[in-house]
Motif scaffolding. Structure first.
Motif, mmCIF file in Angstrom:
data_model
loop_
_atom_site.group_PDB
_atom_site.id
_atom_site.type_symbol
_atom_site.label_atom_id
_atom_site.label_comp_id
_atom_site.label_asym_id
_atom_site.label_seq_id
_atom_site.Cartn_x
_atom_site.Cartn_y
_atom_site.Cartn_z
ATOM 1 N N GLY A 155 0.818 -1.218 0.000
ATOM 2 C CA GLY A 155 0.000 0.000 0.000
ATOM 3 C C GLY A 155 0.845 1.258 0.000
ATOM 4 N N PHE A 156 1.894 1.294 0.842
ATOM 5 C CA PHE A 156 2.764 2.462 0.900
ATOM 6 C C PHE A 156 3.542 2.642 -0.402
ATOM 7 N N ILE A 157 3.995 1.534 -0.990
ATOM 8 C CA ILE A 157 4.735 1.624 -2.263
ATOM 9 C C ILE A 157 3.837 2.183 -3.363
ATOM 10 N N THR A 184 -8.917 2.057 -13.051
ATOM 11 C CA THR A 184 -9.954 2.943 -13.575
ATOM 12 C C THR A 184 -9.488 4.392 -13.559
ATOM 13 N N ILE A 185 -8.844 4.782 -12.427
ATOM 14 C CA ILE A 185 -8.352 6.159 -12.309
ATOM 15 C C ILE A 185 -7.281 6.433 -13.353
ATOM 16 N N ARG A 203 0.535 8.302 -5.768
ATOM 17 C CA ARG A 203 0.048 9.424 -4.968
ATOM 18 C C ARG A 203 -1.459 9.387 -4.766
ATOM 19 N N GLU A 204 -1.991 8.194 -4.631
ATOM 20 C CA GLU A 204 -3.415 8.018 -4.348
ATOM 21 C C GLU A 204 -3.569 7.771 -2.852
ATOM 22 N N SER A 205 -4.307 8.669 -2.162
ATOM 23 C CA SER A 205 -4.372 8.621 -0.699
ATOM 24 C C SER A 205 -4.977 7.329 -0.173
ATOM 25 N N SER A 206 -5.822 6.653 -0.974
ATOM 26 C CA SER A 206 -6.430 5.395 -0.513
ATOM 27 C C SER A 206 -5.348 4.387 -0.131
#
Length: 936
Positions: free
Chosen positions: A211-213, A402-403, A219-222
């Motif tokens: 998740g952190f990587i 999707t993003i 740069r997606e906060s989720s």
């Protein structure tokens, strides 16, 4: 989040289920163990206790008769203790099995120090120690719990005396907290659970790290919330299962409570952030989002308040679980609705939450005895959380795809838009150029009426504005395509900013707005792109003048320290409302509630300011209040460490100051212009460079203009119109740049004087003025100005126009020399210069056959001295008077030879050459061939 509700609830059920588990036959305070005895036996109610108020009684004293003090632990036991308190417990255990029995006695977890004495027939067989003061790995049984081992042979009975020390008060039930556990099964379970917990922790850490990587990459906060939630999730279960104390470091019970509470708060808050982000709750369900956010922080706040004002852990857990249940219901409402609409994010979230909720149900059923209570049942929540977390991770990856797809599509659209703007800007520039060119030619023609001149001037002015807007659009398209680079130079930023700011001085006088420029006198070198920095300062000042009414003030302040430069531009204008400030740097944004009413513009200027500041690795902050004005604070880095960006190019070998200036810190910049004394030959004129005269009464603007031209031209400066006229006669420059509004002699009088004087009438003049009225522009052109630029000016435009006028003058000189048929008559010379050249040529041709005719006679004919005549002809033709006479004679000789009007000797005689040899030599140098070759 459901894990918190279930785990706290499970402890409550566990207490109820295990409290009555005293199985096996017993008598008095004796516990009998046989083949039918369960693996887990609660023996606390069979234990006898007594409170050692002095804490001085030891095991020997008890064996001598003090054991009569022991009694059953009633509900009042412990209420009158003084701490630290010493409590003795006594229990008899008999093995009725035909084989050895190995058990573990589980003592109170909250006892700070424990001593256990194993007795048989009044003799001490063994002694064990435990307690929270001993690290788990140093205990007999490595655990954060307090175990002692008990080995019983067949039909053996042992009496266990336990001395427990409590440094702080605990609940009554803890003083007689005793359990018997099957040793082998308990140890096997502990080892298995420790392995599972370690494996669980590893899986969660891997997912968190991923998740952190992914957050670092995309740069997606989720993904950031996901990584943090995994850390808190795994840490919470390590603490709850006591694996943390064994595997990492033991934690005191008091601190353990706070860490667990902090983990719970982290799970709730991060769960809120992740769920709301994953399903776009704030965007799709704004009202539910606000309720969800309020309830999240209400749970945290209420838990803290209850912890401080109440000591009943079970009641606090009960209230907290109710609030958590409501929290889960709120979270499930949008999830269920999205799933019903077949939204992929909603379906995956519902599936994950469903698995997690089901794992809680399995745990509760196991604790209640409704299903077999084995290790897998006890670990069901961890298993469910891993599945939930994995599904959530897959869902986030799908959402990221999707993003990324949407970003790619948006990028493609932006690229097409930028290309469209670039193409249409280029397409607009061509017809605009074709419009402005003929308008300029018509304005310069002498047969236009005043009415037509006004109309043409208006058309030219509006065309210029339209061209500026097109150029801005073109610049934005370059920024979008990442094609804009900074061409930085190391220059004195203080004098540069002062010069740009003070170019607004005339405008401030016209609009009756006080303009003040404040800055240090010392040199502050900085790497920056002069062209783009000028746009930054100019656009901000234009904005201030635009929204500041008459009688207001504008201040430009420059500050510097060791590492940073700060430029503060403030005004007393109409101000910007707080809700509009975040958008003022957006493209095409305009604050339509301006009380002054003047909101004309493209909405591009401030956007360019922000973009250019970002390219300089700087920042801009805005503070504004309606009715009181605005303040823009610009901060830039000094030094060169920030110049590694791929959008920055360093202009090599660029002089940052004129070598004739003293730039030492103790010199005042305002005084340096006076040191630049050309009359005393302080500066050496480079004959290979054209000379420009700058006439400007403001010292900051003079220094700014000097810095713009000094690298390419010889520059002469004058502080007013009177001095400018003197310098023009003295230096005969190729171009004059003058301000229109000056003391003593203004720019209009200077222009009229120089253009009316035959010695200086040929010098092109660019007039700078803040007045935009058509009458002023026409007045300047009527007085003979060759170009007219409105202040504040763009230095690039000024340099281009200056170079263009000089190039036109150079080309004109070439044409005059190359065409022997009076080319000047159709040139762009002013009428006085045309009349002068025509008079000179007529007099030379009239005396062309006279070998004694020379410069003295020619100067006398035009009423000039020889020096004046030489300067005038050289400025018009690049030839001295004697060379110009020779030039015309040779041109006439060429025509005569081409028309066969005589031989070489006759032509030489007719054109005033007394020597044939000298005539042939001069002819060959000019035309590259001999006169005789033309006759042949």
């Amino acid at each position: 989040m459901k894990c918190l509700f279930t785990l706290l609830f499970s402890k409550f059920f566990y207490l109820i289920v295990t409290t009555g588990m005293v199985l096996g036959q017993s008598s008095s305070n004796v516990i009998f163990i046989d083949e039918k005895s369960p693996d887990h036996i609660s023996i606390g109610k069979k234990a006898l206790v007594f409170y050692d108020s002095d804490g001085t009684i030891n095991i020997q004293a008890l064996l001598k008769g003090d054991s009569l003090r022991f009694h059953e632990a009633g509900s009042e036991f412990g209420k009158d203790f003084e701490f630290p308190a010493v409590v003795w417990s006594k229990i008899n255990i008999t093995n009725r099995k035909s084989e050895n029995d190995h058990r573990l006695i589980l003592l109170c977890d909250l006892a700070d120090s424990i001593q256990a004495f194993h007795l048989e027939n009044g003799k001490i067989l063994a002694e064990s120690k435990s307690g929270t003061y001993i690290r788990p790995l140093n205990k007999e049984i490595p655990s954060n719990k307090n175990f002692i081992q008990l080995n019983l042979e067949p039909d053996q009975e042992k009496t266990i005396y336990i001395r427990s020390v409590f440094n702080k008060p605990v609940a009554n039930i803890h003083y007689s907290h005793l359990y018997l556990r099957h040793a082998q099964k308990e140890l096997s379970t502990m080892v298995f659970q420790m392995g599972v917990q370690s494996f669980y922790f590893g899986i969660m850490m891997i997912l968190s790290l991923l998740g952190f990587i992914l957050f670092k990459v995309f740069r997606e906060s989720s993904f950031f919330y996901f990584g943090l939630l995994g850390l808190v999730f795994s840490s919470y279960f390590l603490l709850f299962s006591n694996a943390f104390d064994i595997l990492i470091y033991p934690i005191s019970p008091e601190f353990h409570v706070w860490i667990v509470m902090g983990s719970i708060f982290g799970l709730i808050i991060l769960g809120f952030l992740l769920i709301s982000r994953q399903i776009s709750m704030k965007l799709l369900y704004p009202k539910i989002y606000k309720v969800f956010r309020f309830w999240t922080f209400f749970i945290v706040g209420s838990r803290l308040i209850l912890h401080f004002i109440m000591g009943d852990v079970f009641f606090i857990s009960f209230i907290n679980n109710i609030l958590l249940a409501i929290w889960i219901i709120i979270a499930m409402i949008p999830v269920i609705h999205l799933s019903w609409k077949r939204d992929p994010n909603g379906i995956q979230m519902l599936l994950g939450l469903g698995i997690l909720f089901s794992s809680f149900i399995v745990l509760i059923l196991g604790l209640m005895g409704l299903i077999p209570r084995n290790t897998w049942v006890l670990m069901s929540v961890q298993i469910g959380s891993v599945l939930f977390y994995s599904l959530l991770f897959v869902g986030m990856i799908e959402k990221l795809k999707t993003i990324q797809k949407e970003k790619l599509e948006l990028s493609t659209i932006n690229e097409l838009k930028s290309r469209f703007f670039a193409n249409i800007s280029h397409e607009f520039r061509t017809p605009l150029t074709m419009i402005m060119g003929p308008i300029t030619n018509l304005l310069q023609s002498s047969n236009q009426s005043e009415k037509n001149k006004k109309l043409l001037s208006t058309a030219k002015q509006q065309s210029g504005k339209l061209l500026e807007m097109v150029n801005d659009l073109l610049e934005l398209s370059k920024l979008d395509s990442k094609n804009v680079k900074l061409l930085v130079e190391k220059k004195n930023i203080v004098s540069f900013v002062k010069g740009v700011a003070m170019s607004f001085d005339s405008l401030s006088e016209i609009k009756n707005i006080h303009l003040e420029v404040i800055g240090p006198n010392e040199i502050v070198p900085m790497w920056f792109d002069p062209a783009k920095m000028e746009i930054i300062i100019t656009n901000l000042l234009f904005n201030s003048f635009k929204f500041t009414s008459e009688g207001g003030s504008i201040t430009v302040e420059i500050k510097s320290n060791k590492n940073h430069l700060t430029i503060i531009i403030s005004d007393t204008g109409s101000g910007i409302s707080a809700n509009k400030i975040p958008y003022i740097f957006d493209r095409f944004f305009q604050a339509e509630d301006n009380p002054i009413g003047d909101i004309s513009g493209s909405g591009i200027g401030l956007s360019l300011v922000k973009e250019y500041i970002n390219l300089h690795q700087g920042s801009i902050v805005v503070a504004s209040e309606i009715g009181r004005g605005s303040c823009f604070t610009l901060t830039f880095l000094l030094g060169g460490d920030h110049l590694n960006s791929k959008h920055i190019l360093i202009k090599e070998d660029v002089q940052t100051k004129s070598p004739e200036f003293d730039f030492s810190p103790n010199r005042n910049l305002h005084d340096q212009i006076s040191d630049y004394n050309f009359e005393q030959n302080t500066v050496k004129i480079n004959k290979n460079k054209a000379t420009i005269l700058i006439v400007e009464d403001n010292s900051d603007v003079r220094l700014f203009l000097l810095d713009q031209f000094v690298h390419d031209f010889n520059v002469v400066v004058a502080e007013n119109g009177k001095k400018g006229i003197e310098m023009a006669h003295l230096h005969q420059p190729e171009l004059i740049i003058t301000d229109a509004m000056m003391p003593e002699v203004d720019g209009f009088e200077l222009c009229k004087s120089l253009k009316g004087d035959l010695n200086t009438s040929h010098i092109p003049i660019i007039m700078l003025t803040a007045r935009t009225e058509e009458e002023e522009r026409i007045k300047g052109l009527e007085f003979g100005a060759d170009d007219y630029i409105t202040k504040p000016f763009n230095s690039r435009e000024l340099k281009v126009r200056a170079k263009k006028l000089i190039e036109i003058r150079v080309n004109l000189k070439k044409n005059l020399l190359e065409n022997p048929s009076l080319h000047y008559q159709s040139s762009e010379l002013n009428q006085m210069d045309k009349d002068f050249l025509e008079k000179i040529e007529s007099y030379i041709y009239k005396n062309i056959s006279d070998p004694n005719f020379g410069v003295p006679a020619l100067a006398k004919s035009v009423m000039m001295n020889q020096a004046q005549l030489n300067r005038k002809l050289k400025s018009l033709t690049e030839l001295t008077a004697s060379k110009y006479i020779q030039h015309l004679k040779l041109n006439r000789a060429l025509l005569m030879l081409q028309q066969k009007e005589g031989n070489v000797s006759e032509v030489a005689f007719e054109t005033g050459f007394s020597s044939n040899a000298y005539f042939i030599k001069c002819f060959k140098e000019k035309f590259g061939t001999t006169p005789g070759a033309l006759i042949e």
